[in-house]
Design a protein around this motif. Structure first.
Motif, PDB file in Angstrom:
ATOM      1  N   CYS A 203      25.754 -62.595  35.857  1.00 31.21           N
ATOM      2  CA  CYS A 203      26.950 -61.760  35.920  1.00 31.21           C
ATOM      3  C   CYS A 203      26.580 -60.286  35.807  1.00 31.21           C
ATOM      4  O   CYS A 203      27.190 -59.436  36.434  1.00 31.21           O
ATOM      5  N   CYS A 235      36.239 -61.746  34.823  1.00 35.32           N
ATOM      6  CA  CYS A 235      35.525 -62.505  35.851  1.00 35.32           C
ATOM      7  C   CYS A 235      36.213 -62.360  37.215  1.00 35.32           C
ATOM      8  O   CYS A 235      37.422 -62.457  37.325  1.00 35.32           O
ATOM      9  N   VAL A 236      35.415 -62.103  38.244  1.00 35.44           N
ATOM     10  CA  VAL A 236      35.981 -61.990  39.591  1.00 35.44           C
ATOM     11  C   VAL A 236      35.644 -63.214  40.434  1.00 35.44           C
ATOM     12  O   VAL A 236      35.791 -63.210  41.652  1.00 35.44           O
ATOM     13  N   SER A 237      35.171 -64.249  39.777  1.00 37.27           N
ATOM     14  CA  SER A 237      34.966 -65.546  40.428  1.00 37.27           C
ATOM     15  C   SER A 237      33.982 -65.496  41.597  1.00 37.27           C
ATOM     16  O   SER A 237      34.157 -66.181  42.598  1.00 37.27           O
ATOM     17  N   CYS A 238      32.936 -64.709  41.418  1.00 32.54           N
ATOM     18  CA  CYS A 238      31.945 -64.641  42.489  1.00 32.54           C
ATOM     19  C   CYS A 238      31.086 -65.885  42.538  1.00 32.54           C
ATOM     20  O   CYS A 238      30.482 -66.202  43.554  1.00 32.54           O
ATOM     21  N   GLY A 239      30.990 -66.580  41.397  1.00 30.86           N
ATOM     22  CA  GLY A 239      30.232 -67.829  41.370  1.00 30.86           C
ATOM     23  C   GLY A 239      28.752 -67.672  41.090  1.00 30.86           C
ATOM     24  O   GLY A 239      28.021 -68.659  41.059  1.00 30.86           O
ATOM     25  N   CYS A 241      27.263 -67.055  38.347  1.00 28.02           N
ATOM     26  CA  CYS A 241      26.896 -67.760  37.118  1.00 28.02           C
ATOM     27  C   CYS A 241      26.835 -69.262  37.352  1.00 28.02           C
ATOM     28  O   CYS A 241      25.993 -69.962  36.807  1.00 28.02           O
TER      29      CYS A 241
HETATM   30  S1  SF4 Z   1      31.993 -65.962  38.442  1.00 28.76           S
HETATM   31 FE1  SF4 Z   1      30.504 -65.755  36.795  1.00 28.76          FE
HETATM   32  S2  SF4 Z   1      29.082 -64.220  37.515  1.00 28.76           S
HETATM   33 FE2  SF4 Z   1      30.905 -64.013  38.781  1.00 28.76          FE
HETATM   34  S3  SF4 Z   1      32.153 -62.502  37.726  1.00 28.76           S
HETATM   35 FE3  SF4 Z   1      32.806 -64.486  36.966  1.00 28.76          FE
HETATM   36  S4  SF4 Z   1      31.603 -64.786  35.110  1.00 28.76           S
HETATM   37 FE4  SF4 Z   1      30.598 -63.155  36.269  1.00 28.76          FE
END
Ligand code: SF4
Ligand code: SF4
Ligand code: SF4
Ligand code: FES
Lengths: 974, 66
Positions: A203, A235-239, A241
């Motif tokens: 992240c 979290c912007v849900s980029c995935g 992590c």
């Molecule tokens: S999906 Fe994971 S890496 Fe992406 S922003 Fe959310 S917590 Fe961070």
């Protein structure tokens, strides 16, 4: 996660997909010995990576090659001759002559001990775990030969652990935490976490959001999201992590549901102009998940929420899978066979040409479709209809880029690759919002900003980039919408009058007469920031500091977006930007350049492929006989030497009664183009509108023929991203509608040719279309599918002079020869605020939705954005008695709509802002038909408006929704 | 398109070339020829024939060359 061997290409090379544990380094070669074998790697490489290159995989848990080494699990310990102890191979850099042993009795014992500890606090439910077969913890237990776990609970009680909700006597375990499944696409199951920190580092290092931390110490340490759950967090849900997590702790819901994939195919995201490469991981013809491909040269293994997760639209129930026709738009649709639909369309088109003339019909190509598909659509109008009435939605976004960069540099394209940002020292972002519009590029930029690069943002709104964690020096020029030229010229004024330009570069590389003219022009006091301050709203000192930072800060790169182009002076601003880059010699090497951030996935490609009415493929004007001849010879027809109609001209001509038929592929002009009422009037005046799309979009409300389209998962072809990179799109499943889009266009062409007695087209694969493009277009001469297969991707120009493509343009000279400075006088737009419409509306977009939202609205992404809202400054809100969340009426001289207000100081007083992702809002009812002087690119970014309280949707909106419903009726099949 | 809109578009082009060094009339004429479809050009010519009210002087001159 565990690697997949890609079936069509195993072994090493571009498609090698092994996790080498730590990132690749560059440096001088160092030779060492590992387990008796010699290997030479760049200085700075870890022992772990060097071993991996020999084919030796040292056991590891906390290391993965997308992240810098952390050294917490100790599983990767090795022995090094002459060194004490057992250093961790992931954190130990190589040295010349080092002798490393990765397998010794001591190491075996140590690793077993480490694994035993991990496993003692892990639920042993492997067989039913979602990561079964795709879990690094499991793999490592196997790799170290773990056979039993000796930790036992003391007789007196239970062994403290994180994975049992209750102990044997039924008491709640305070260490246990429930699963968090608030994110629509992945779950977080703390009971399986081994606290390896990979997610936290992903992240931070990869995404740059810093949403995760490790809380607590030792046994109590846990991953924390800093909010109630993932959805409520930053979290912007980029995935990233999820991808980094070695266990099932962070796991895609699709994998939980479907199981692990069995094959993968490399393809390209169909959303934005970054053009990320993905592995589409499949079970049979079902897509299990999309995983960003680490050898993708645009994205280097990263992605955003749209590309990774928002593919559900491809199988959404709203997709239309059968052709449909109707005689008039007030009738319901009738499903018919392909033959019937095509011959119905062909007869109508030919009839219209007979009645109203050859130039009475035309096409709109799609910036979402492939290069090959776009090429065919423009060929359809030029070679089959016999006119140049072709345009594309780039008209409404980046056409000024084509004109402006063409005039100054000689070619219409960004000058760099995305890797270049890693070498930038000062980055100017003008009229773009990369964290939302081009998220993966934004992550790469943020990484550079964290390393100390300076940031200059020219934007009316305080965009998220300015809130980058660990951001250093940053300048925000919060200008009044519509004053871009004045601001960029003022920056140039400071650079020229303070003597900060580079006379050597200018003398060697640029047209000196033009420079002298320009220099005299820009030195005039009227361009001084003190003189323009009142007009632009940017304090003179702020502007001077930014100008100095740009000119003196080392490698200066400019990235810009639609906030530059979508103005009445869009083309002029592009030229002003090019001037800035030339005078500071920020062109022709890494870390610098002029980079338009393209909106849709294939905007670059659709422009390259001759979608514009005045240009044949490769940006060559139709008036040039030698260019026409190339295509006339290939196509066997005479070509029209006059430019055709642009989209706004088509609509005007339709209202005038001289333009009657349109084939519109993969675009929704009714929703995306300005002044909706005018677009609707134009469409309604046409006698044959053919919409070729996945869904019954808004434009289809006015269509007579609907040809179902195929998704990017269902076809072969190429997309060209904002770096001119030609990426392969690969078919991973059969088209649900029966045909790939290029086939549909070919069938339509052949139906018309049948009527007119022409020779039918007979392409059997997009590779043949690419061969025709290469044969006719010099900048594509070297491109073919075999090359793309071999190299993964290639940046045009790719030809004899540049057989491997061209990452950087204008290196030794400009494409046009000498770079040309152009005088850029500020001319105020006619769209001015006044007593009736005192505020200025500007538009933009947000991360989770894409363009008109046709795709993303049909995915779970709606949890982040389920309606368009109007951002308004607290001061303007108070004057109007508005509270946050109130319904407001937004009106301009074009029309009015209603939406909810969001009160925020991200916008300045006097400015309001909204997105255009939802058809019910129809923000474009408000925008006017003013446009860029050179290209007719609409002025979306400035509309004078008034905002007032309202009770709910306007009458127009309600009528519109009712009419849309009415026109989407499909007659029940008999 | 309406004459008013055409006048506005043509004048926008003229306002740019008005600021440029070199042959401004040629600049406008070439731009119109390169980017305007024949029916737009003929609308402009007709309008010029009717007096060309409201058109920028550069457009009027360039119109002769079309
Ligand atoms: S999906 Fe994971 S890496 Fe992406 S922003 Fe959310 S917590 Fe961070
Ligand atoms: S959630 Fe996954 S990546 Fe993050 S610390 Fe736990 S096991 Fe490691
Ligand atoms: S939408 Fe853009 S940034 Fe996101 S994955 Fe697709 S190409 Fe990459
Ligand atoms: S992999 Fe090296 S310490 Fe974890």
């Amino acid at each position: 996660m565990k690697d997949f061997i890609i079936p069509w290409e195993t072994g090493t090379g571009v498609y090698d997909d092994v996790d080498r544990g730590t990132p690749a380094k560059t440096g001088k070669p160092v030779t060492l010995t590992i387990d008796g074998m010699e290997i030479t790697v760049p200085e700075g490489t870890s022992v772990m990576r060097a071993a991996s290159e020999l084919g030796i995989q040292v056991p590891k848990l906390c290391a993965t090659d997308s992240l810098e080494a952390f050294g917490s699990c100790r599983l990767c310990a090795v022995e090094i001759e002459g060194r004490r102890g057992t250093p961790t191979s992931c954190t130990t850099p190589v040295h010349a002559g080092m002798k490393v042993h990765t397998q010794t009795e001591k190491l075996r014992k140590l690793r077993k001990g480490v694994m035993e500890l991990y496993i003692s606090d892990h639920p042993l439910d492997c067989l039913t775990c979602a990561a079964n077969g795709d879990c690094e913890l499991q793999d490592m237990a196997g790799a170290v030969g773990l056979r039993d776990v000796r930790y036992e609970a003391p007789k007196s009680g239970v062994l403290a652990n994180h994975f049992e909700a209750r102990n044997t006597s039924g008491e709640a375990n305070p260490e246990w935490l429930p699963k968090d499944d608030s994110n629509p696409y992945f779950t977080y199951d703390p009971s399986k976490c081994i606290v390896c920190n990979r997610c936290v580092r992903a992240c931070e290092e990869v995404q740059g959001t810093f949403a995760l931390t490790i809380e607590g110490r030792g046994f109590d340490s846990r991953v924390a999201v800093g909010a109630e759950n993932f959805l409520a967090s930053d979290c912007v849900s980029c995935g990233a992590c999820v991808q980094a997590c070695p266990t099932a702790t962070l796991q895609e819901k699709s994998v939980i549901e479907m199981g692990t994939p069995d094959r993968s195919v490399v393809t390209t995201c169909a959303y934005c102009g970054v053009g990320c490469s993905f592995k589409a991981e499949m079970q049979g013809d079902q897509l299990v998940r999309m995983v960003p491909y680490k050898h993708g040269k645009a994205n280097r293994g990263h992605s955003c929420v749209k590309g990774r997760f928002a593919y559900g639209y491809a199988t959404h129930k709203d997709r239309i899978l059968h052709p449909m026709i109707r005689d008039s738009i007030d009738l319901p649709w009738r499903e018919v066979s392909w033959d019937e639909a095509l011959s119905f369309a062909a007869k109508k088109l030919v009839g219209l040409q007979e009645k109203y003339g050859q130039k009475s019909i035309g096409v709109i190509t799609s910036s979402r479709c492939t290069n090959e598909e776009t090429y065919l659509v423009q060929k359809l109008t030029r070679a089959v209809f016999g006119n140049n009435n072709t345009d594309t939605c780039a008209r409404v976004c980046h056409s000024p880029t084509g004109y402006g960069l063409g005039q100054t540099f000689g070619t219409s394209a960004g000058t760099q690759d995305f890797d270049s940002v890693e070498k930038s020292d000062v980055v100017m972002v003008i009229g773009a919002n990369p964290t939302d519009g081009h998220p993966v590029f934004a992550s790469r930029l943020r990484k550079r900003l964290r390393q100390g690069a300076k940031l200059i943002v020219v934007d009316p709104r305080r965009i998220d980039l300015l809130e980058t964690p660990h951001l250093g020096e940053a300048h925000h020029l919060a200008l009044r919408p519509g004053t871009n030229v004045a601001v960029v010229s003022a920056i140039a004024h400071v650079i020229v009058t303070e003597g900060l330009y580079d006379p050597t570069f200018i003398a060697e590389r640029c047209d000196l007469d033009a420079w002298e003219d320009y220099k005299a022009f820009i030195s005039d006091e009227r361009h001084a920031p003190e003189a323009t301050e009142a007009l632009t709203g940017v304090p003179a000192l702020t502007l001077r500091e930014a100008a100095r930072a740009f000119a003196q800060g080392g490698n200066g790169a400019i990235y810009y977006g639609l906030g530059v182009t979508e103005h009445s002076q869009g083309s002029t601003t592009v030229m002003a930007i090019a001037n800035l880059a030339m005078m500071t010699s920020n062109i022709g090497r890494e870390g610098v350049g002029v980079n338009p951030l393209r909106g849709q996935n294939n905007v670059q490609g659709s422009c390259d492929m001759g979608s514009f009415p005045h240009e044949l493929p490769g940006y060559r004007h139709v008036k040039l006989p030698e260019v026409r001849r190339i295509f006339e010879d290939t196509w066997g027809v005479a070509l029209d030497p006059e430019p055709g109609l642009r989209i706004p001209n088509m609509l005007d001509a339709a209202v005038d009664g001289t333009f009657k038929g349109l084939y519109c592929q993969g675009e929704d002009i009714l929703q995306s183009d300005p002044d909706t009422k005018h677009v609707a009037a134009g469409l309604a005046a046409m006698e044959c509108v053919i919409v070729h799309d996945l869904f019954l979009n808004e434009t289809a409300n006015y269509a007579h023929v609907f040809l179902p389209g195929s998704s990017f998962l269902e076809k072969d072809g190429t997309f060209t991203n904002a770096e001119r990179r030609i990426n392969r799109v690969r078919k991973v499943m059969a088209p649900k509608n029966g045909y790939e889009d290029w086939q549909v266009t070919q069938m339509l062409a052949n139906a018309v040719l049948k009527e007119t007695g022409g020779k039918p087209w007979n392409y059997t694969h997009p590779a043949e279309i690419m061969a025709e493009i290469a044969a006719t277009t010099p900048s594509f001469a070297g491109v073919d599918y075999a090359l793309l297969e071999e190299k993964g991707s290639v940046q045009w120009p790719c030809n004899e002079d540049h057989p491997d493509g061209t990452p950087l343009m204008h290196v030794d000279g400009f494409v046009r020869g000498k770079g040309r400075f152009i005088v850029t006088e500020y001319i105020a737009t006619d769209e001015k605020s006044g007593p009736r419409f005192p505020l200025l509306l500007t538009t933009g977009r947000i991360l989770s939705q894409y363009n008109v939202g046709a795709q993303t609205r049909r995915t779970e992404n709606v949890v982040w954005h389920d309606q368009d809202v109007l951002e308004i400054h607290p001061h303007d809100a108070e004057n109007r008695g508005l509270r946050d969340g109130d319904w407001v009426r937004l009106a301009s001289r074009s029309g009015e709509t209603s939406l909810r207000a969001k009160i925020t100081d991200r916008v300045s007083p006097g400015v309001v802002y909204t997105t255009f992702h939802h058809p019910d809002t129809q923000a474009n009812v408000i925008t006017t038909d003013y446009s860029d002087w050179a290209t007719n690119c609409p002025e979306y970014k400035v509309t004078a408006v008034q905002v007032s309280p309202s009770n709910g949707p306007s009458e127009w909106q309600e009528r519109y929704i009712a009419q849309a419903e009415q026109s989407r009726r499909i007659e029940a099949a008999e | 398109m309406t004459d008013a809109k055409m006048v506005l578009m043509a004048n926008q082009i003229a306002s740019f070339f008005e600021t440029q060094p070199g042959d401004q009339v040629a600049g406008v004429a070439v731009h119109l020829k390169d980017f305007w479809e024949p029916r737009m050009i003929s609308q402009l010519k007709t309008y010029l024939g009717q007096g060309g009210e409201g058109l920028h002087a550069l457009v009027v001159e360039a119109g002769q060359a079309l």
